[in-house]
Design a protein around this motif. Structure first.
Motif, PDB file in Angstrom:
ATOM      1  N   VAL A  39      95.328 140.830  66.174  1.00 23.71           N
ATOM      2  CA  VAL A  39      93.952 140.661  66.641  1.00 23.71           C
ATOM      3  C   VAL A  39      93.477 141.937  67.324  1.00 23.71           C
ATOM      4  CG1 VAL A  39      92.464 139.407  68.246  1.00 23.71           C
ATOM      5  CG2 VAL A  39      94.124 138.160  66.871  1.00 23.71           C
ATOM      6  N   ARG A  64      87.128 140.525  71.159  1.00 24.26           N
ATOM      7  CA  ARG A  64      88.280 139.704  70.812  1.00 24.26           C
ATOM      8  C   ARG A  64      87.885 138.258  70.535  1.00 24.26           C
ATOM      9  NH1 ARG A  64      93.741 140.601  71.611  1.00 24.26           N
ATOM     10  NH2 ARG A  64      95.034 138.725  71.444  1.00 24.26           N
ATOM     11  N   SER A  65      86.948 137.751  71.302  1.00 26.04           N
ATOM     12  CA  SER A  65      86.536 136.348  71.118  1.00 26.04           C
ATOM     13  C   SER A  65      85.912 136.139  69.744  1.00 26.04           C
ATOM     14  CB  SER A  65      85.547 135.943  72.213  1.00 26.04           C
ATOM     15  OG  SER A  65      84.392 136.780  72.186  1.00 26.04           O
ATOM     16  N   SER A  89      88.726 136.390  67.033  1.00 31.18           N
ATOM     17  CA  SER A  89      89.562 135.183  67.062  1.00 31.18           C
ATOM     18  C   SER A  89      88.846 134.002  66.426  1.00 31.18           C
ATOM     19  CB  SER A  89      89.955 134.851  68.505  1.00 31.18           C
ATOM     20  OG  SER A  89      90.746 135.881  69.059  1.00 31.18           O
TER      21      SER A  89
END
Length: 264
Positions: free
Chosen positions: A43, A54-55, A58
């Motif tokens: 990731v 990152r959110s 993901s």
């Protein structure tokens, strides 16, 4: 010299609609990035490569995982392309295996010519996607990578080659709807002049574009056919100063040979 990927598009005016889904585009961008990491990517690596938080990465990976488009088979928590992508790849015809087969052809072209070579496939009547490229060895050349880019500019040899495949009535309709952007002083923006340039491509069987997409950038493209149908296009791009008549003649012969290897 840096090649400006000015033909890249987010919403193609030749394919009108009510709008585009930004999340879907980002999901495919992640799939493109994973394709460049055959051994998997974390990731963190995907965030760095995509410039997405990152959110977001993901969330997109979770949705792609549910669809079988990505998977995380090992214990190192790295993501790879999933079985759905494999099935879709195998279903593509006549392009199945083209990218893998074209790599050796491109490497030979670049070795013979000493310039950057690339291969693109049609994605519409006037759009093409570069699926692979091999960079030339010279310090002065095409610096920006084109692999993975979708091109829609009529100043691109790939797009002009596709336009040359169209019947006259369809060609006139498509040209009338295209935005003919002036990238350089030499870019053809007059529909009538563009139609003449396309007629030259039909007559010659290949395309040459000089200083139209970017000042100092020249290219020569050649069609790859299967059963008479254009399925891909090979090209070399280089600084105009090196695009001599001798190099053009040699490049044309090398591209023609490469097209035969990939096509019929």
């Amino acid at each position: 010299m840096t090649a400006v990927n000015s033909g890249t598009i987010e919403a193609n005016p030749l394919l009108p609609g009510t709008g585009r889904n930004e999340s879907l585009r980002r999901a495919f961008d992640l799939l493109e990035l994973l394709a460049r990491h055959p051994h998997g990517a974390s990731v963190a690596e995907l965030c760095q490569d995509s410039d997405l938080p990152r959110s977001t990465v993901s969330r997109l990976l979770a949705s792609l995982f549910d669809a079988g488009a990505v998977s995380r088979p090992g214990n190192d928590r790295k993501w790879v392309l999933g079985p759905t992508i494999m099935r879709l790849t195998n279903a593509v015809a006549p392009l199945a295996g083209l990218q893998e087969r074209s790599r050796e052809v491109l490497e030979q072209i670049t070795t013979d010519i000493g310039e950057t070579s690339m291969v693109a496939v049609p994605t519409g009547p006037a759009t093409a996607r570069v699926i692979d490229e091999v960079r030339g060895p010279k310090l002065v050349g095409v610096l920006d990578p084109w692999a993975g880019e979708t091109i829609s500019s009529a100043a691109s040899g790939f797009v002009r080659m596709l336009l040359a495949e169209l019947p006259e009535a369809e060609l006139d309709r498509i040209i009338s709807r295209m935005e003919l952007v002036r990238h350089t002083p030499k870019t053809i923006t007059d529909p009538l002049l563009l139609a003449r340039a396309i007629e030259d491509i039909r007559r010659q069987g290949h395309v040459v574009v000089v200083d139209e997409l970017e000042d100092g950038l020249a290219g020569l493209g050649y069609p790859v056919r299967k059963g008479g149908q254009l399925v891909a296009m090979l090209a070399v791009y280089l600084p105009t100063i090196r695009f001599t008549p001798e190099l053009q003649s040699k490049a044309l012969a090398v591209l023609e040979r490469g097209a035969r290897e990939l096509g019929d």
